[in-house]
Design a protein around this motif. Sequence first.
Motif, PDB file in Angstrom:
ATOM      1  N   GLY A 276      34.770  61.164   2.695  1.00  0.00           N
ATOM      2  CA  GLY A 276      33.757  61.086   1.661  1.00  0.00           C
ATOM      3  C   GLY A 276      34.371  60.955   0.297  1.00  0.00           C
ATOM      4  O   GLY A 276      35.588  60.729   0.150  1.00  0.00           O
TER       5      GLY A 276
ATOM      6  N   VAL B 205      29.256  62.163   1.775  1.00  0.00           N
ATOM      7  CA  VAL B 205      29.954  61.840   3.012  1.00  0.00           C
ATOM      8  C   VAL B 205      29.794  60.350   3.298  1.00  0.00           C
ATOM      9  O   VAL B 205      28.717  59.787   3.105  1.00  0.00           O
ATOM     10  CB  VAL B 205      29.392  62.683   4.169  1.00  0.00           C
ATOM     11  CG1 VAL B 205      30.013  62.281   5.489  1.00  0.00           C
ATOM     12  CG2 VAL B 205      29.630  64.159   3.895  1.00  0.00           C
ATOM     13  N   THR B 206      30.862  59.707   3.762  1.00  0.00           N
ATOM     14  CA  THR B 206      30.816  58.266   4.031  1.00  0.00           C
ATOM     15  C   THR B 206      31.126  57.920   5.482  1.00  0.00           C
ATOM     16  O   THR B 206      31.241  56.746   5.817  1.00  0.00           O
ATOM     17  CB  THR B 206      31.779  57.508   3.098  1.00  0.00           C
ATOM     18  OG1 THR B 206      33.097  58.063   3.219  1.00  0.00           O
ATOM     19  CG2 THR B 206      31.329  57.608   1.650  1.00  0.00           C
TER      20      THR B 206
END
Length: 251
Positions: free
Chosen positions: A166, A153-154
């Motif tokens: 993500g 996940v980003t």
Amino acid sequence: EVSLPVTAYFTQTPANPNTGNPALVPVTTLWSAPEGSPEALVALQALLDPNTVPPPGLEDHIPPEVAVLGLVEEGDMIMVDMNQAFLAGSGTGLLGDITMLNQLIYTVTQNDPVGVVFTVEGQAPGPYGTEGILLDTAFTRDYYRDELNSVNVTTAVGPESTELSGVANVFEATVSLEIVDAAGEVVDTQFTTATCGSGCWGEFTFALDPALLEPGGQVRVFWNSPEDGEPSDVVTIPIPESEDGLWDLTP
């Protein structure tokens, strides 16, 4: 000084792992810094402060002795100056050393897909970590991506979040998401297709309904095994219970 909202990347051992690699999980916190400080520097300071404590369910591969001494942004590069303790790595082996680098690289590049160049006390760094990795290049987020979980996940998640993004390298590029309330009940299930998969990394994005993001709840991101349909490489992102939706990383 001013308090800035910054995002730091911690790690997690995913549930039902397929690769055995750690996942990265970003969290947002408020951190005090002199006015005008680069956001990337403040984020690193929050991550590296020896008193920083990861949120529940998250881990940190960076020893408390490691510190950032300075940071300069030059075009599409960020020059990060570290102390001597940085060169010892994580102290937990090669994968831990690479995970530590990934935490630093992702935290520094939270706003721009730029390269990161490391120095140590203003000089070119010597061999790094357990196996003496040479840090003689500019590191981007995809440099050590294959040493991460197949789903990462980003974007940080809070009670007011409207999307989650993500990267993933999973079977048929299909990524699934569950929202879980504070009582442990699944209140939403979604799936989406990443831009690439089955041997290549692709980006994915989910739309989130803030009304379902209960403080103290969780968001789970994973892929389903084609063999038994079970969730694999499950990343569990805790939702902060604070009124402002930010994590307090101090004890």
